[in-house]
Design a protein around this motif. Sequence first.
Motif, PDB file in Angstrom:
ATOM      1  N   PHE A 171      -0.651  -4.198  -7.506  1.00 24.42           N
ATOM      2  CA  PHE A 171      -1.641  -4.888  -6.640  1.00 24.42           C
ATOM      3  C   PHE A 171      -0.703  -5.499  -5.586  1.00 24.42           C
ATOM      4  N   PHE A 172       0.205  -6.361  -6.422  1.00 27.43           N
ATOM      5  CA  PHE A 172       1.058  -6.717  -4.853  1.00 27.43           C
ATOM      6  C   PHE A 172       1.742  -6.289  -3.486  1.00 27.43           C
ATOM      7  N   ALA A 173       2.113  -4.960  -5.035  1.00 30.82           N
ATOM      8  CA  ALA A 173       2.858  -3.895  -3.527  1.00 30.82           C
ATOM      9  C   ALA A 173       1.836  -3.457  -3.507  1.00 30.82           C
ATOM     10  N   GLY A 174       0.935  -3.176  -3.575  1.00 31.02           N
ATOM     11  CA  GLY A 174      -0.388  -2.522  -2.560  1.00 31.02           C
ATOM     12  C   GLY A 174      -0.816  -3.987  -1.705  1.00 31.02           C
TER      13      GLY A 174
ATOM     14  N   PHE B 227       1.653  -5.869  -0.085  1.00 28.78           N
ATOM     15  CA  PHE B 227       2.379  -6.139   0.548  1.00 28.78           C
ATOM     16  C   PHE B 227       2.659  -5.222   1.423  1.00 28.78           C
ATOM     17  N   LEU B 228       2.006  -3.404   1.098  1.00 29.57           N
ATOM     18  CA  LEU B 228       2.457  -2.332   1.835  1.00 29.57           C
ATOM     19  C   LEU B 228       1.230  -2.234   3.153  1.00 29.57           C
ATOM     20  N   VAL B 229      -0.255  -3.303   2.699  1.00 29.29           N
ATOM     21  CA  VAL B 229      -0.968  -2.961   3.929  1.00 29.29           C
ATOM     22  C   VAL B 229      -0.319  -4.280   4.815  1.00 29.29           C
ATOM     23  N   PHE B 230       0.201  -5.107   4.946  1.00 26.44           N
ATOM     24  CA  PHE B 230       0.538  -6.034   6.297  1.00 26.44           C
ATOM     25  C   PHE B 230       2.383  -5.599   6.606  1.00 26.44           C
ATOM     26  N   SER B 231       2.842  -4.114   5.375  1.00 31.51           N
ATOM     27  CA  SER B 231       3.984  -3.982   6.111  1.00 31.51           C
ATOM     28  C   SER B 231       4.977  -4.562   5.241  1.00 31.51           C
ATOM     29  N   TRP B 232       5.161  -5.028   4.926  1.00 31.53           N
ATOM     30  CA  TRP B 232       5.684  -6.241   4.165  1.00 31.53           C
ATOM     31  C   TRP B 232       7.284  -5.127   3.106  1.00 31.53           C
ATOM     32  N   TRP B 233       8.070  -4.463   4.042  1.00 31.91           N
ATOM     33  CA  TRP B 233       8.424  -3.467   3.406  1.00 31.91           C
ATOM     34  C   TRP B 233       9.483  -4.516   1.621  1.00 31.91           C
ATOM     35  N   LEU B 234      10.475  -5.346   2.051  1.00 30.74           N
ATOM     36  CA  LEU B 234      11.293  -5.137   1.020  1.00 30.74           C
ATOM     37  C   LEU B 234      10.042  -6.216  -0.253  1.00 30.74           C
TER      38      LEU B 234
ATOM     39  N   ALA C 178       7.299  -5.193  -0.538  1.00 27.55           N
ATOM     40  CA  ALA C 178       6.959  -4.239  -1.431  1.00 27.55           C
ATOM     41  C   ALA C 178       7.706  -3.004  -2.000  1.00 27.55           C
ATOM     42  N   ILE C 179       8.819  -3.534  -1.510  1.00 30.02           N
ATOM     43  CA  ILE C 179       9.693  -2.348  -2.631  1.00 30.02           C
ATOM     44  C   ILE C 179      10.426  -2.965  -3.819  1.00 30.02           C
ATOM     45  N   ILE C 180      10.408  -4.538  -3.730  1.00 27.11           N
ATOM     46  CA  ILE C 180      10.098  -5.015  -5.444  1.00 27.11           C
ATOM     47  C   ILE C 180       9.385  -5.079  -6.546  1.00 27.11           C
ATOM     48  N   ALA C 181       8.213  -5.438  -5.746  1.00 27.15           N
ATOM     49  CA  ALA C 181       7.126  -4.352  -6.391  1.00 27.15           C
ATOM     50  C   ALA C 181       7.481  -3.704  -6.957  1.00 27.15           C
ATOM     51  N   GLY C 182       8.063  -2.534  -6.315  1.00 29.52           N
ATOM     52  CA  GLY C 182       7.952  -1.213  -6.941  1.00 29.52           C
ATOM     53  C   GLY C 182       8.322  -1.079  -7.760  1.00 29.52           C
ATOM     54  N   LEU C 183       9.545  -1.468  -7.692  1.00 30.47           N
ATOM     55  CA  LEU C 183      10.802  -1.519  -9.285  1.00 30.47           C
ATOM     56  C   LEU C 183      10.490  -2.453 -10.037  1.00 30.47           C
ATOM     57  N   VAL C 184       9.369  -2.972  -9.742  1.00 25.67           N
ATOM     58  CA  VAL C 184       8.953  -3.342 -11.316  1.00 25.67           C
ATOM     59  C   VAL C 184       7.761  -3.014 -11.815  1.00 25.67           C
ATOM     60  N   ILE C 185       7.255  -1.527 -11.067  1.00 23.89           N
ATOM     61  CA  ILE C 185       6.289  -1.012 -11.288  1.00 23.89           C
ATOM     62  C   ILE C 185       7.372   0.482 -12.055  1.00 23.89           C
ATOM     63  N   LEU C 186       8.399   0.543 -11.690  1.00 21.89           N
ATOM     64  CA  LEU C 186       9.113   0.968 -12.380  1.00 21.89           C
ATOM     65  C   LEU C 186       9.651   0.517 -13.890  1.00 21.89           C
TER      66      LEU C 186
END
Lengths: 647, 198
Positions: free
Chosen positions: A592-595, A597-604, A606-614
């Motif tokens: 949810f949070f990765a999505g 942050f990506l909606v608003f192009s907040w990259w950093l 989004a990357i952190i949320a992506g790392l949580v997913i990994l």
Amino acid sequence: MKWDEFFVTGEPMIYASMVAIAVVSLAIPIGLTYFKKWGYLWNEWLTTVDHKRIGVMYILSALLMLFRGGVDALLMRAQTARPENGLLDAQHYNEIFTTHGVVMILFMAMPFVIGLMNVVIPLQIGARDVAFPRLNAISFWLFFAGAMLFNISFVIGGSPDAGWTAYFPLASPEFSPTVGNNYYSLALQISGIGTLMTGINFIVTILKMRAPGMKLMKMPMFTWSVLITNVIIVFAFPVLTVALALMMFDRQFGTQFFAMQNGGMDMLWANLFWIWGHPEVYIVILPAFGIYSEIISTFARKNLYGYKSMVISMVAISMLSFVVWAHHFYTMGHGVMVNSVFSITTMAIAVPTGVKIFNWLLTLRKGKIEFTTPMLYSLAFIPIFTIGGVTGVMLAMASADYQYHNTMFLVAHFHYVLIPGTVFAVIAGFYYWFPKVFGFRLNERLGKLSFWVIVVSFNVTFFPLFILGLNGMTRRMYTYSASTGFGPLNLISAIGAVGLAIGFIILVYNIYWSVRYSPRDTTGDPWNARTLEWSTHSPVPVYNFAKVPTVDSLDAFWFSKKNKTPLAEGAYEPIHMPSNSGMPFIMGIAFFFAGFFLVFSWWLPAIIAGLVILGTMAFRTFERDHGYHISVEEIERTEEALRGERK
Amino acid sequence: MKIDHSLPLEYSTEENRLKVLGFWIFLGAEIALFSTLFAVYFTLANRYGNGPSAKEIFELKPVLIETFLLLTSSFTIGLGIHAMRLGLKKAMMTFFMITLVLGLGFLGVEITEFVTYVHEGATMQTSAFLSSLFTLLGTHGAHVTFGLLWGTAILLQVRKHGFTPETANKSFIFSLYWHFLDVVWIFIFSFVYLKGLM
């Protein structure tokens, strides 16, 4: 970015929604704390891997989304109820018809169908759970994360406004500059991944986990329909995955896939969308056919007529569903040859569908029909769906389609197939399997009342749209002048929409009333039904079947009742069960949070949320969890309690 | 958990058999995904606008190196699985490590190639052809990257627990994934690079 760009402002209705959202999000934690239910919520629901509970959560979310999509529908009908109405402006109207379409198809119809699959399929094939229970929970939480992400769009950042089809160039940043379509690409992407996992899970479950003796051609029809549906899911959803990714790249990274210059091709989107989109229609309709087959056969007290032809028809429909996509845009510039081919493949679908309609009619013939609420929906489905089907054949004729393409005629057509097809089916299935899950039936009197209100109102709402369409009213028009003469029929349609709302309110009231007052069912088989799910107790114990049933025919439970032969023999054995896990829920939150942050192009972020997913995935691979066993004593105790021998 | 000793370790339990079938179906979905990407690429391959065409940017040498690295890695992971069936933990781990190193080498060459393209002014934003090229190659490259992480995680588990039904199952499924990436690469090599160079 300023706050007034972040939140949607300037609409009293939006402010009211914001207040409502704030109140609800405060009320839930306060209520949970006050009633001391945090532990219950976490242990019994949020971490569950039990297919029945996951199914219930799917259906609850679907009902919630039905409410959301329904409010959108009421607003649209209110806006068009009279000429030159000023209730909504053009932009707001665009957003509302877009979210109505997306919510109803992807966040109402799909999860309702998947919820019923979850509840019913393992029980119907005599299994103890799905093949991958943990993956099943992940599927649910990804769907839920996607649905929530999509739903916050109307207060934060703005909703998508390019229609549920999101055609380019309309959906490009140039013509749709808000973040709305970013929500579209990301929310659908997240829930789509969940759906794909569901597809894999159920194919393996049905192919590998059937009760001993249940050959493929001895499976109940609903199981067959779900198997075929999931094959469609596995091959159709990756196309959506790609299409949405390309949309995101075009909107957020400046690629040129669907652009108007530098070699881009806007029609590529339309093709990709419908290569997924048309099979999607069958993903929601085939399980509905399965539900009707079960209900009609149960309440006609006859076995299903033409079992083999039913299966063959569904396989044929599933294949044809992949070769008809271009009929959604006959008028958008492909030649005579292409139009002719797609015309013919489209009309060909009427053949297997017709076979199914006649099979249901012949199942009813000479049956001892019992008019229960689920049966009423099934009987209403046949004629109303046929109207939808016949108008579909009208639309399939490419040359004629130029006359009514994108008019209200089309809108009437697809509501005439989707509502009696899918919505009536899931409501019928809801009434039918409700006692299996909760141990009591929904009230029949209230059920029949809401049925009649819904069926009549449905026709009042949508039949006028056929005439409006033939008179030339195009879809997605936010208003029209009085001189068009569209006013009266639109008003009738709006009155019908109110009726539909009343019907659904009665349905919800029925749930409330039945929870409090309905007599409890102790037999486990309140409808005198035919398939395995009715052979165990209601509500179903966590392990589903104390002993695995053995099957030697279609409708084995029916014959076991008739011949008084037990379905399962031998002594109890310890049962292996998967353990609960909080990981899927945490994964859902991370997605949810990765999505977001990506909606608003907040990259950093989004990357952190992506790392949580990994991280959750890494956690899973290093985790040693072999589940647990339910001992024989515990099974005996549970079974005695469920039979009422022990208090 | 019932272990059937007549079958290879990766198939020995019910759970393992379900997982292998599930993964095959997942690969079916992956085929649909890459087919779509290929279809997009074929549609847009000649639509390069004002940007460079395929012929102008493709170079055979790095692509041949990539092909060589990835095809060899597919062979070594096959040897790794063979060693696993024979119960040779050390050999299996060595072959898996070689596989991952080759994968890393592939990725290194691919990234250098991307950097060269960008320096030549051929970015993802330049034209529809390049958007589709970078997306197709990037998706494959992302799969390889994920495979490197996944493979490392599995190696750590094999080192710690040896061959159990679980670790054997994971290693076997990972090998299916790796072979699949190789198959996709063969299509990329033939229908993107060789065709583009013609």
